[in-house]
Design a protein around this motif. Structure first.
Motif, mmCIF file in Angstrom:
data_model
loop_
_atom_site.group_PDB
_atom_site.id
_atom_site.type_symbol
_atom_site.label_atom_id
_atom_site.label_comp_id
_atom_site.label_asym_id
_atom_site.label_seq_id
_atom_site.Cartn_x
_atom_site.Cartn_y
_atom_site.Cartn_z
ATOM 1 N N GLY A 164 0.999 -1.194 -0.011
ATOM 2 C CA GLY A 164 0.154 -0.117 0.122
ATOM 3 C C GLY A 164 0.869 1.086 0.097
ATOM 4 N N ALA A 165 2.003 1.130 0.813
ATOM 5 C CA ALA A 165 2.825 2.402 0.705
ATOM 6 C C ALA A 165 3.617 2.474 -0.497
ATOM 7 N N SER A 166 3.780 1.517 -1.314
ATOM 8 C CA SER A 166 4.379 1.849 -2.665
ATOM 9 C C SER A 166 3.577 2.286 -3.479
ATOM 10 N N GLN A 167 2.465 2.270 -3.327
ATOM 11 C CA GLN A 167 1.327 2.749 -4.615
ATOM 12 C C GLN A 167 1.124 4.446 -4.197
ATOM 13 N N GLU A 168 1.721 4.953 -3.077
ATOM 14 C CA GLU A 168 1.337 6.135 -2.871
ATOM 15 C C GLU A 168 2.104 7.072 -3.876
ATOM 16 N N GLY A 169 1.357 8.009 -4.639
ATOM 17 C CA GLY A 169 2.160 9.033 -5.375
ATOM 18 C C GLY A 169 2.177 8.411 -6.816
ATOM 19 N N GLY A 170 1.402 7.208 -7.112
ATOM 20 C CA GLY A 170 1.530 6.735 -8.298
ATOM 21 C C GLY A 170 0.343 7.469 -9.372
ATOM 22 N N ALA A 171 0.485 7.217 -10.387
ATOM 23 C CA ALA A 171 -0.478 7.915 -11.368
ATOM 24 C C ALA A 171 -1.940 7.271 -11.147
ATOM 25 N N ILE A 172 -2.045 5.747 -11.151
ATOM 26 C CA ILE A 172 -3.260 5.096 -11.004
ATOM 27 C C ILE A 172 -3.057 3.975 -9.872
ATOM 28 N N PRO A 173 -3.220 4.257 -8.624
ATOM 29 C CA PRO A 173 -2.562 3.038 -7.686
ATOM 30 C C PRO A 173 -3.454 1.795 -8.052
ATOM 31 N N MET A 174 -2.763 0.685 -7.894
ATOM 32 C CA MET A 174 -3.310 -0.544 -8.069
ATOM 33 C C MET A 174 -4.334 -1.092 -6.853
ATOM 34 N N TYR A 175 -5.537 -0.458 -6.896
ATOM 35 C CA TYR A 175 -6.845 -0.539 -6.014
ATOM 36 C C TYR A 175 -7.249 -1.688 -5.991
ATOM 37 N N GLY A 176 -7.533 -2.318 -7.141
ATOM 38 C CA GLY A 176 -7.799 -3.607 -7.196
ATOM 39 C C GLY A 176 -7.133 -5.009 -6.705
ATOM 40 N N GLN A 177 -5.925 -4.946 -6.921
ATOM 41 C CA GLN A 177 -4.931 -5.723 -6.239
ATOM 42 C C GLN A 177 -5.036 -5.581 -4.685
ATOM 43 N N MET A 178 -5.011 -4.325 -4.210
ATOM 44 C CA MET A 178 -4.968 -4.103 -2.793
ATOM 45 C C MET A 178 -6.445 -4.605 -2.126
ATOM 46 N N MET A 179 -7.519 -4.426 -2.925
ATOM 47 C CA MET A 179 -8.678 -4.930 -2.264
ATOM 48 C C MET A 179 -8.621 -6.486 -2.506
ATOM 49 N N ALA A 180 -8.284 -7.042 -3.266
ATOM 50 C CA ALA A 180 -8.289 -8.513 -3.368
ATOM 51 C C ALA A 180 -7.367 -8.753 -2.486
ATOM 52 N N ALA A 181 -6.153 -8.449 -2.280
ATOM 53 C CA ALA A 181 -5.064 -8.990 -1.196
ATOM 54 C C ALA A 181 -5.710 -8.890 0.137
ATOM 55 N N SER A 182 -6.414 -7.763 0.624
ATOM 56 C CA SER A 182 -7.141 -7.608 1.820
ATOM 57 C C SER A 182 -8.307 -8.756 2.094
ATOM 58 N N LEU A 183 -9.033 -9.171 0.954
ATOM 59 C CA LEU A 183 -9.933 -10.153 1.129
ATOM 60 C C LEU A 183 -9.230 -11.536 1.472
ATOM 61 N N VAL A 184 -8.100 -11.781 0.793
ATOM 62 C CA VAL A 184 -7.529 -12.940 0.659
ATOM 63 C C VAL A 184 -6.771 -13.093 2.251
ATOM 64 N N CYS A 185 -6.457 -12.150 2.846
ATOM 65 C CA CYS A 185 -5.802 -11.953 4.098
ATOM 66 C C CYS A 185 -6.806 -12.252 5.262
ATOM 67 N N ALA A 186 -8.076 -11.670 4.995
ATOM 68 C CA ALA A 186 -9.143 -11.681 5.774
ATOM 69 C C ALA A 186 -9.842 -13.044 5.847
ATOM 70 N N ALA A 187 -9.887 -13.871 4.780
ATOM 71 C CA ALA A 187 -10.641 -15.076 4.632
ATOM 72 C C ALA A 187 -10.154 -16.205 5.901
ATOM 73 N N PRO A 188 -8.627 -16.089 6.072
ATOM 74 C CA PRO A 188 -8.505 -17.301 7.149
ATOM 75 C C PRO A 188 -9.358 -17.051 8.530
ATOM 76 N N VAL A 189 -9.232 -16.027 8.735
ATOM 77 C CA VAL A 189 -9.972 -15.424 10.137
ATOM 78 C C VAL A 189 -11.475 -15.523 10.157
ATOM 79 N N VAL A 190 -12.008 -15.254 9.044
ATOM 80 C CA VAL A 190 -13.561 -15.516 8.894
ATOM 81 C C VAL A 190 -13.739 -17.314 8.805
ATOM 82 N N ILE A 191 -13.004 -17.939 8.075
ATOM 83 C CA ILE A 191 -13.211 -19.380 8.202
ATOM 84 C C ILE A 191 -12.962 -19.937 9.476
ATOM 85 N N LEU A 192 -11.896 -19.512 10.330
ATOM 86 C CA LEU A 192 -11.570 -19.951 11.651
ATOM 87 C C LEU A 192 -12.781 -19.499 12.535
ATOM 88 N N TYR A 193 -13.503 -18.394 12.452
ATOM 89 C CA TYR A 193 -14.473 -18.013 13.068
ATOM 90 C C TYR A 193 -15.775 -18.916 12.785
#
Length: 311
Positions: free
Chosen positions: A265-294
């Motif tokens: 996320g910090a590497s995308q600051e100041g860019g022309a068009i940040p990789m919003y889609g990849q950041m959102m996808a990575a966030s969901l992938v990282c949240a998935a194990p916790v949701v499955i655990l619950y």
């Protein structure tokens, strides 16, 4: 004649009592209900919307293009799962997830196992300093973790000079750090849970010849699964969601998923068009194990969190 009259009057007398019990039970339900039904449904709907709408937007952004997200599109013009394939190379998520699972999982297992035995001694035995330890466990919960970053870093970095042991940048060093903060909370959860277990079961086991270790392994552990699961999951979340200590205590080869997301996320600051889609996808992938655990341990969580509430 008198018997018939008595039975009729008895039946007539009993009917109002039965009929009167129904309004009473309905009135009791209305009294115990905190809010009226329609208002309660509206509040629950609003709370669910507050939680689910952002998650739904993150999912839509993860299947959208970066230009579409930057342009303010809520509903994507075209759906694509390309972002979910790119994150494994651009974010470096595979190594981060493996480190997070290893460190957080080890913290959860060891913390839960040690907290059961520690809490059993604190609850069932009387010794000098017992109350001091219990109060210390409660007091440690009020210490902000931010204040401990510098002391922990200095302590672990000095171990390389005085002991010849490299701690900074290793996975087991991060594991020790998380275990230090997870043990007080896990022990306090188990203390609260074990106080609600009847002593008669332990006394019966001792009459049958069970030792202290036998009572702990054969009686306490099978009955303490809800509390163990609660303490283990909270210890797992401590290691999974932490960014502060993981940023200081790790290197690129040992960084966790949370640190990988922060760096990306910090590497995308100041860019022309940040990789919003990849950041959102990575966030969901990282949240998935916790949701499955619950979802897997949901029934244990309810029993463990409510333990000790009724005596």
């Amino acid at each position: 004649m008198s018997a018939t009259t008595t039975s009729v009057h008895g039946k007539a007398a009993s009917e109002p009592a039965v009929a009167g019990s129904r309004p009473g039970s309905a009135m009791q339900q209305e009294v115990t209900r905190l809010l009226p039904g329609p208002l309660l449904a509206i509040i629950l709907a609003v709370l669910c919307a507050v939680v689910l709408i952002p998650i739904f937007y993150i999912f839509l952004a993860s299947v959208n293009t970066d230009i579409g997200v930057a342009g303010g599109e809520f509903w994507p013009s075209s759906f694509s799962l390309e972002n979910y394939t790119k994150i494994w190379s651009s974010v470096g998520l595979a190594k981060g997830l493996a480190n997070s699972v290893l460190v957080a999982g080890a913290t959860a297992v060891v913390s839960a196992a040690m907290s059961v035995s520690t809490a059993y001694v604190l609850v069932r035995y009387q010794f000098l300093g017992r109350l001091t330890i219990l109060r210390g466990l409660l007091a440690l919960q009020s210490v902000p973790g931010t204040l401990m970053v510098l002391p922990v870093f200095v302590l672990f970095s000095s171990a390389a000079s005085y002991l010849g042991v490299q701690v900074i940048g290793t996975q087991w060093g991060l594991f020790i750090t998380y275990l230090t903060f997870a043990m007080p909370f896990s022990t306090w959860v188990m203390v609260t849970y074990l106080r609600g277990l009847p002593r008669e079961l332990e006394e019966a086991a001792r009459i049958d010849g069970a030792s202290n270790l036998g009572v702990l392994t054969r009686i306490i552990l099978p009955l303490s699964w809800p509390g163990i699961v609660v303490s283990g999951i909270f210890a797992f979340l401590l290691g999974w969601n932490d960014v502060l200590f993981a940023s200081v205590m790790t290197r690129p080869d040992s960084q966790t998923a949370a640190v990988a997301l922060q760096i990306f996320g910090a590497s995308q600051e100041g860019g022309a068009i940040p990789m919003y889609g990849q950041m959102m996808a990575a966030s969901l992938v990282c949240a998935a194990p916790v949701v499955i655990l619950y979802l897997i341990f949901q029934r244990y969580l309810v029993g463990g969190l409510t333990a000790g509430g009724v005596k």
